[in-house]
Write a protein that holds these residues in place. Structure first.
Motif, PDB file in Angstrom:
ATOM      1  N   SER A 126     -21.747  -3.797 -25.622  1.00  0.00           N
ATOM      2  CA  SER A 126     -22.012  -5.060 -24.939  1.00  0.00           C
ATOM      3  C   SER A 126     -20.865  -6.044 -25.096  1.00  0.00           C
ATOM      4  O   SER A 126     -20.734  -6.974 -24.296  1.00  0.00           O
ATOM      5  N   ALA A 127     -20.071  -5.856 -26.121  1.00  0.00           N
ATOM      6  CA  ALA A 127     -18.948  -6.772 -26.332  1.00  0.00           C
ATOM      7  C   ALA A 127     -18.033  -6.762 -25.115  1.00  0.00           C
ATOM      8  O   ALA A 127     -17.536  -7.797 -24.682  1.00  0.00           O
ATOM      9  N   ARG A 128     -17.862  -5.580 -24.530  1.00  0.00           N
ATOM     10  CA  ARG A 128     -16.980  -5.481 -23.364  1.00  0.00           C
ATOM     11  C   ARG A 128     -17.590  -6.200 -22.164  1.00  0.00           C
ATOM     12  O   ARG A 128     -16.894  -6.869 -21.400  1.00  0.00           O
ATOM     13  N   THR A 129     -18.885  -6.055 -21.998  1.00  0.00           N
ATOM     14  CA  THR A 129     -19.549  -6.767 -20.900  1.00  0.00           C
ATOM     15  C   THR A 129     -19.385  -8.269 -21.086  1.00  0.00           C
ATOM     16  O   THR A 129     -19.067  -8.996 -20.144  1.00  0.00           O
ATOM     17  N   ALA A 130     -19.593  -8.729 -22.321  1.00  0.00           N
ATOM     18  CA  ALA A 130     -19.490 -10.163 -22.595  1.00  0.00           C
ATOM     19  C   ALA A 130     -18.080 -10.667 -22.254  1.00  0.00           C
ATOM     20  O   ALA A 130     -17.916 -11.719 -21.637  1.00  0.00           O
TER      21      ALA A 130
END
Ligand SMILES: Nc1ncnc2c1ncn2[C@@H]1O[C@H](COP(=O)(O)OP(=O)(O)O)[C@@H](O)[C@H]1O
Ligand SMILES: [Mg+2]
Length: 218
Positions: A126-130
């Motif tokens: 999810s870090a990449r999505t954020a």
């Protein structure tokens, strides 16, 4: 606010985008009136379009259903059409591979929720999505974004390590979380939202209401 867009997006599949988009749209429709809210199914697999048709087949179930629009070949144009028709549009964004499509949809969104499963491996995905969402603000500076922790095990709280890791991400997490509940699965199977499950869906519906309250401030 005309054509206000709430997107549910993540580069990761299986985190609950479709489940949450479906029930958030139903919750908004209960607050604002059914015709004011539409759901755009921008996943090329069209799961929500399918289940909505399934639900509509049971005539007694039609009351309170949110119209679901399939995005088709041009999701951006479909979103513009949906924004003209509805005061609020909830968008079920496509899974990871359709990154360019998601970016075009987010360019028109006012709010985006990023579902995150409460497990360390999912958190880092999810870090990449954020980060992508934060980058989107160059084109769409008003875009509000939150992580939404989904499928929390009943009776468990987030570990302190998970909370600390979440706080490192570039997008804040909502205080409201959504638990893993059978009602979320059975509702879609029956072609309805958790609001239409009666007592079976009550706790799930309360969680969706809390999320809506937190993001809309009302
Ligand atoms: N809060 C929840 N409780 C129980 N099951 C859930 C919940 N959220 C999602 N699921 C289930 O997890 C799976 C993935 O959810 P889905 O909404 O299809 O994710 P995505 O659209 O991101 O791929 C589905 O089987 C769905 O029924
Ligand atoms: Mg999906």
């Amino acid at each position: 606010m005309a054509g206000h867009v709430l997107a549910v997006a993540s580069l990761k599949g299986g985190c609950g985008k479709s489940t949450l988009a479906w029930n958030l749209a139903a919750g908004l429709a209960r607050r604002e009136g059914p015709e004011r809210v539409g759901l755009l199914d921008a996943d090329p697999q069209g799961a929500l379009t399918h289940w909505a048709a399934w639900g509509a087949a049971g005539a007694e179930r039609q009351g309170g259903m949110v119209p679901v629009h399939a995005a088709g070949a041009d999701p951006d144009a479909a979103l513009v059409r949906a924004m003209r028709r509805h005061a609020r549009v909830v968008v079920d964004c496509p899974p990871s591979l359709d990154m360019a499509v998601t970016q075009r949809l987010l360019a028109r969104a006012h709010m985006v929720l990023i579902p995150v499963l409460p497990s360390p491996l999912d958190l880092w995905a999810s870090a990449r999505t954020a980060r992508t969402v934060v980058e989107m603000r160059r084109d769409n500076p008003g875009l509000q974004a939150w992580l939404l922790i989904n499928q929390v095990e009943p009776g468990s709280a987030l570990s302190r390590a998970m909370s600390r890791a979440l706080a490192e991400l570039e997008v804040p997490a909502l205080a409201s979380m959504v638990r893993r509940r059978a009602a979320f699965r059975s509702a879609i199977l029956e072609g309805v939202s958790v609001y239409q499950l009666g007592a079976r869906g009550r706790e799930a519906a309360r969680e969706i209401d809390q999320v809506l309250q937190e993001v809309t401030g009302t």
